[in-house]
Design a protein around this motif. Structure first.
Motif, PDB file in Angstrom:
ATOM      1  N   ALA A 104     -37.579 -11.076  58.636  1.00  0.00           N
ATOM      2  CA  ALA A 104     -36.950  -9.946  59.108  1.00  0.00           C
ATOM      3  C   ALA A 104     -35.508 -10.435  59.930  1.00  0.00           C
ATOM      4  O   ALA A 104     -34.057 -10.357  59.660  1.00  0.00           O
ATOM      5  CB  ALA A 104     -37.426  -8.750  60.223  1.00  0.00           C
ATOM      6  N   VAL A 105     -35.861 -11.370  60.882  1.00  0.00           N
ATOM      7  CA  VAL A 105     -34.767 -12.148  61.584  1.00  0.00           C
ATOM      8  C   VAL A 105     -33.777 -13.142  60.695  1.00  0.00           C
ATOM      9  O   VAL A 105     -32.521 -12.962  60.864  1.00  0.00           O
ATOM     10  CB  VAL A 105     -35.412 -13.006  62.804  1.00  0.00           C
ATOM     11  CG1 VAL A 105     -34.374 -13.913  63.397  1.00  0.00           C
ATOM     12  CG2 VAL A 105     -35.981 -12.014  63.846  1.00  0.00           C
ATOM     13  N   MET A 106     -34.459 -13.578  59.756  1.00  0.00           N
ATOM     14  CA  MET A 106     -33.987 -14.231  58.744  1.00  0.00           C
ATOM     15  C   MET A 106     -32.946 -13.505  58.002  1.00  0.00           C
ATOM     16  O   MET A 106     -31.609 -13.793  57.889  1.00  0.00           O
ATOM     17  CB  MET A 106     -34.816 -14.978  57.717  1.00  0.00           C
ATOM     18  CG  MET A 106     -34.155 -15.711  56.694  1.00  0.00           C
ATOM     19  SD  MET A 106     -33.643 -14.667  55.142  1.00  0.00           S
ATOM     20  CE  MET A 106     -35.035 -14.155  54.537  1.00  0.00           C
ATOM     21  N   GLY A 107     -33.160 -12.066  57.380  1.00  0.00           N
ATOM     22  CA  GLY A 107     -32.193 -11.318  57.174  1.00  0.00           C
ATOM     23  C   GLY A 107     -31.030 -10.762  57.939  1.00  0.00           C
ATOM     24  O   GLY A 107     -29.783 -10.848  57.516  1.00  0.00           O
ATOM     25  N   GLN A 108     -31.229 -10.768  59.277  1.00  0.00           N
ATOM     26  CA  GLN A 108     -30.261 -10.400  60.306  1.00  0.00           C
ATOM     27  C   GLN A 108     -29.292 -11.716  60.230  1.00  0.00           C
ATOM     28  O   GLN A 108     -28.284 -11.409  60.270  1.00  0.00           O
ATOM     29  CB  GLN A 108     -30.830 -10.091  61.522  1.00  0.00           C
ATOM     30  CG  GLN A 108     -31.504  -8.761  61.877  1.00  0.00           C
ATOM     31  CD  GLN A 108     -32.239  -8.692  62.991  1.00  0.00           C
ATOM     32  OE1 GLN A 108     -33.214  -9.237  63.379  1.00  0.00           O
ATOM     33  NE2 GLN A 108     -31.518  -7.584  63.950  1.00  0.00           N
ATOM     34  N   VAL A 109     -29.841 -12.763  60.709  1.00  0.00           N
ATOM     35  CA  VAL A 109     -28.959 -14.036  60.595  1.00  0.00           C
ATOM     36  C   VAL A 109     -28.149 -14.299  59.320  1.00  0.00           C
ATOM     37  O   VAL A 109     -26.807 -14.375  59.333  1.00  0.00           O
ATOM     38  CB  VAL A 109     -29.986 -15.041  61.073  1.00  0.00           C
ATOM     39  CG1 VAL A 109     -28.864 -16.516  60.985  1.00  0.00           C
ATOM     40  CG2 VAL A 109     -30.406 -15.062  62.360  1.00  0.00           C
ATOM     41  N   ARG A 110     -28.855 -14.072  58.132  1.00  0.00           N
ATOM     42  CA  ARG A 110     -28.116 -14.339  57.099  1.00  0.00           C
ATOM     43  C   ARG A 110     -26.824 -13.486  56.948  1.00  0.00           C
ATOM     44  O   ARG A 110     -25.701 -13.646  56.565  1.00  0.00           O
ATOM     45  CB  ARG A 110     -28.824 -14.183  55.915  1.00  0.00           C
ATOM     46  CG  ARG A 110     -28.493 -14.210  54.290  1.00  0.00           C
ATOM     47  CD  ARG A 110     -29.389 -14.253  53.428  1.00  0.00           C
ATOM     48  NE  ARG A 110     -28.776 -14.234  52.122  1.00  0.00           N
ATOM     49  CZ  ARG A 110     -28.372 -13.020  51.280  1.00  0.00           C
ATOM     50  NH1 ARG A 110     -28.239 -11.933  51.888  1.00  0.00           N
ATOM     51  NH2 ARG A 110     -28.002 -13.229  50.117  1.00  0.00           N
ATOM     52  N   ASN A 111     -26.984 -12.133  57.235  1.00  0.00           N
ATOM     53  CA  ASN A 111     -26.172 -10.882  57.080  1.00  0.00           C
ATOM     54  C   ASN A 111     -24.972 -10.896  58.059  1.00  0.00           C
ATOM     55  O   ASN A 111     -23.867 -11.164  57.908  1.00  0.00           O
ATOM     56  CB  ASN A 111     -26.679  -9.836  57.131  1.00  0.00           C
ATOM     57  CG  ASN A 111     -27.516  -9.341  55.979  1.00  0.00           C
ATOM     58  OD1 ASN A 111     -27.406  -9.840  54.886  1.00  0.00           O
ATOM     59  ND2 ASN A 111     -28.674  -8.485  56.264  1.00  0.00           N
ATOM     60  N   VAL A 112     -25.190 -11.470  59.337  1.00  0.00           N
ATOM     61  CA  VAL A 112     -24.353 -11.599  60.370  1.00  0.00           C
ATOM     62  C   VAL A 112     -23.402 -12.830  59.885  1.00  0.00           C
ATOM     63  O   VAL A 112     -22.179 -12.801  60.161  1.00  0.00           O
ATOM     64  CB  VAL A 112     -24.926 -11.897  61.740  1.00  0.00           C
ATOM     65  CG1 VAL A 112     -23.864 -12.425  62.720  1.00  0.00           C
ATOM     66  CG2 VAL A 112     -25.773 -10.474  62.157  1.00  0.00           C
ATOM     67  N   LEU A 113     -23.944 -14.046  59.334  1.00  0.00           N
ATOM     68  CA  LEU A 113     -23.203 -15.338  59.215  1.00  0.00           C
ATOM     69  C   LEU A 113     -22.400 -14.876  57.958  1.00  0.00           C
ATOM     70  O   LEU A 113     -21.336 -15.361  58.024  1.00  0.00           O
ATOM     71  CB  LEU A 113     -24.190 -16.192  58.447  1.00  0.00           C
ATOM     72  CG  LEU A 113     -23.789 -17.575  58.428  1.00  0.00           C
ATOM     73  CD1 LEU A 113     -24.578 -18.830  58.473  1.00  0.00           C
ATOM     74  CD2 LEU A 113     -23.238 -17.798  56.757  1.00  0.00           C
ATOM     75  N   ARG A 114     -22.670 -14.022  57.139  1.00  0.00           N
ATOM     76  CA  ARG A 114     -21.664 -13.746  55.854  1.00  0.00           C
ATOM     77  C   ARG A 114     -20.650 -13.001  56.484  1.00  0.00           C
ATOM     78  O   ARG A 114     -19.580 -13.154  56.246  1.00  0.00           O
ATOM     79  CB  ARG A 114     -22.409 -12.678  54.855  1.00  0.00           C
ATOM     80  CG  ARG A 114     -23.223 -13.450  53.974  1.00  0.00           C
ATOM     81  CD  ARG A 114     -23.705 -12.648  52.654  1.00  0.00           C
ATOM     82  NE  ARG A 114     -24.028 -13.434  51.676  1.00  0.00           N
ATOM     83  CZ  ARG A 114     -23.616 -12.962  50.175  1.00  0.00           C
ATOM     84  NH1 ARG A 114     -23.242 -11.804  49.962  1.00  0.00           N
ATOM     85  NH2 ARG A 114     -24.208 -13.963  49.387  1.00  0.00           N
ATOM     86  N   GLY A 115     -20.892 -12.195  57.571  1.00  0.00           N
ATOM     87  CA  GLY A 115     -19.583 -11.219  58.014  1.00  0.00           C
ATOM     88  C   GLY A 115     -18.757 -12.259  58.872  1.00  0.00           C
ATOM     89  O   GLY A 115     -17.511 -12.094  58.756  1.00  0.00           O
TER      90      GLY A 115
END
Length: 545
Positions: free
Chosen positions: A366-377
């Protein structure tokens, strides 16, 4: 027989008086040799089980303790040849008796097995005894003094303790029901003196199958610690309920064909109860392991589904070709936070990312999904260079309360933004990358040269949001390939990180001629194998056309 010798017979006096000694091979007592009379007096007065085996026919005269030892053979054994008294063991003891008579040398068997008819049936027995010669003054052996000690209880107890010990060791590492039955049947099947045949029925009475030795129907009620004995097609069968957790109606059963030579006494029943306890404890462990595996598999499935839902196929990033792979760990509990990403930036540069969130569970995914999405933004907002993206990501994670550490490597390829002056040199594509505690990328040249792009890696994400970050540039020539990967590809318990990286470098050099997709598959086969940790792999190649 009269005088002190008769008095010494004690409780056996009536039996001695009833024997027609004159008709026996020994003849009337008044004619007995002094050696017979004196040695018999010693035998009658000792508290050990003792008998004389006199003359060439080994005629028996013995004391009270020996009468108890031979059971129902007394009093008929008095004054009779040993071969008539002990036909069932004669082949075992005759050579020993003859040896003492011929040589005059005593023999001393230890724990010798001698199964005798003593209690209405053949009875398993073990004895330690000494055959000592009784000689005349000229050295002629006239008879043998036998002082015996029955050791049946000690031998059987020791044997049964050995079975229990080996059973406990054999079942300690069993974590599968089928293996449990196989291991138990194999080990107990060798303990034929106590367990001639065994059957472990894990499904309870409802699954008892008809067999040639215990039949198809167990007793109606077999309680815990009970030993219910019934007659079966091949002999007496003991039924025991295995003490396991779960519904009583489905409690597993143990069936044992009893040793027909052993007494069905409390010691035998206690042994069977201990066997059932050992198997029951193993069944509970197997059930617990199966429950853990089931729960771990469910967790793994959820984590992997979550992870794969976010690890999408890369877009077209021409003039770059991109291939990606994700491989979960072989261990159900180690699905975690390995990830990759590939997308276009506003200035049309290609952004490629590889990362590994600390942890191996649903939370890591779940944290991986957060980090990935924040990085894209963040990447879309701050643009290049990669060090700026990682710095902004680290600060955003801190402000958003994403309490996790992660390694990451961000790579930007192209001519956009502040790096437009880096344009292609001889057809090469400029690449700038920044590492937050991540493994170095591997550069694979068109000629097969492979080298790791080592840099002084900056701090991992989640350690210090104010940490300074740095960039490194490399030019990607036409046909050259960059491999970005997580540590699951190269780390093993028996292989150090440096060895794993060198193994990857050598394998990639040999595979440089393959297409990008084939290269990824070959690297996973030759280097990744069955990973102990999950792994992500991202390969990018500069097209030649």
């Amino acid at each position: 027989m009269r005088g002190p010798l008769l008095e010494a017979t004690g409780a056996l006096r009536p039996a001695y008086e009833q024997v027609d000694w004159a008709a026996s091979p020994l003849g009337p007592p008044r004619d007995w040799a002094p050696e017979l009379r004196s040695t018999l007096y010693v035998a009658l007065t000792t508290r050990f089980a003792a008998t004389l085996l006199w003359g060439p026919e080994y005629v028996l005269v013995y004391n009270e303790a020996y009468a108890e030892l031979i059971g129902e053979k007394h009093p008929a054994a008095l004054g009779r040849p040993a071969q008539e008294v002990f036909p069932e063991i004669w082949d075992d003891i005759e050579p020993l008796l003859d040896g003492v008579m011929e040589t005059g040398v005593a023999t001393f068997p230890l724990d010798m097995r001698l199964d005798m008819v003593r209690n209405g049936a053949l009875d398993e027995g073990y004895f330690t005894y000494c055959y000592s010669p009784v000689a005349a003054p000229d050295g002629t052996v006239l008879g043998i003094l036998d002082i015996a000690l029955e050791t049946t209880g000690h031998v059987v107890d020791r044997r049964r303790l050995d079975v229990l010990g080996r059973l406990g060791i054999a079942l300690a590492d069993v974590d599968d029901a089928g293996e449990l039955v196989a291991v138990t049947s194999d080990l107990l099947g060798k303990a034929v003196d106590d367990l001639p045949k065994v059957d472990v029925v894990l499904g309870g009475a409802a699954e008892v199958a008809a067999t040639s030795w215990h039949g198809a129907t167990p007793p109606a009620h077999v309680g815990l610690e009970d030993v219910v004995v019934a007659d079966g097609p091949e002999g007496r069968v003991a039924w025991l309920a295995l003490p396991v957790q779960g519904p009583r109606a489905r409690r597993p059963l143990l069936a044992v064909l009893l040793n027909p030579l052993a007494a069905e006494d409390e010691a035998y029943r206690d042994f069977l109860v201990l066997v059932a306890r050992a198997i029951g404890a193993a069944v509970d462990r197997v059930n617990a392991h199966e429950q853990e595996r089931s729960e771990a598999a469910a967790t793994r499935a959820m984590s992997e589904a979550l992870q794969r839902s976010m690890l999408t196929d890369p877009p077209d990033l021409a003039p770059l070709d991109v291939a990606v792979r994700y491989l979960p760990a072989r261990n159900d509990s180690r699905v975690g936070g390995d990830w990759y990403d590939a997308f276009r930036l506003p200035d049309d540069d290609a952004c490629l990312v590889i990362g590994d969130v600390a942890g191996h569970d649903q939370r890591a995914a779940a944290v991986m999904g957060q980090v990935r999405n924040v990085l894209r933004g963040v990447a879309q907002s701050v643009g290049t260079p990669p060090s700026r993206v990682l710095g902004a990501l680290d600060r955003a994670m801190d402000q958003l309360g994403v309490a996790a550490m992660s390694s990451a490597l961000v790579l930007v390829a192209g001519r956009g933004g502040e790096h437009s002056s880096l344009g292609p040199l001889d057809g090469s594509t400029p690449v700038v990358f920044s590492s937050a505690g991540h493994l170095p990328p591997l550069l694979l040249s068109p000629d097969g040269t492979a080298r790791l792009l080592w840099t002084d890696a900056d701090l991992m994400l989640g350690v210090d949001p104010r940490a300074e970050r740095h960039d490194t540039r490399v030019d990607l020539a036409p046909g050259a390939t960059l491999l970005l990967f997580t540590d699951g590809l190269v780390e093993r318990r028996d292989v150090g990180l440096e060895q794993g990286l060198e193994r990857l470098r050598e394998a990639a050099a040999d595979l440089h001629h393959l297409g990008l997709e084939a290269l990824c598959d070959a690297v996973l086969t030759q280097v990744g194998g069955a990973p102990e940790d999950d792994l992500a792999l991202l390969a990018v190649r500069r097209r030649t056309g």
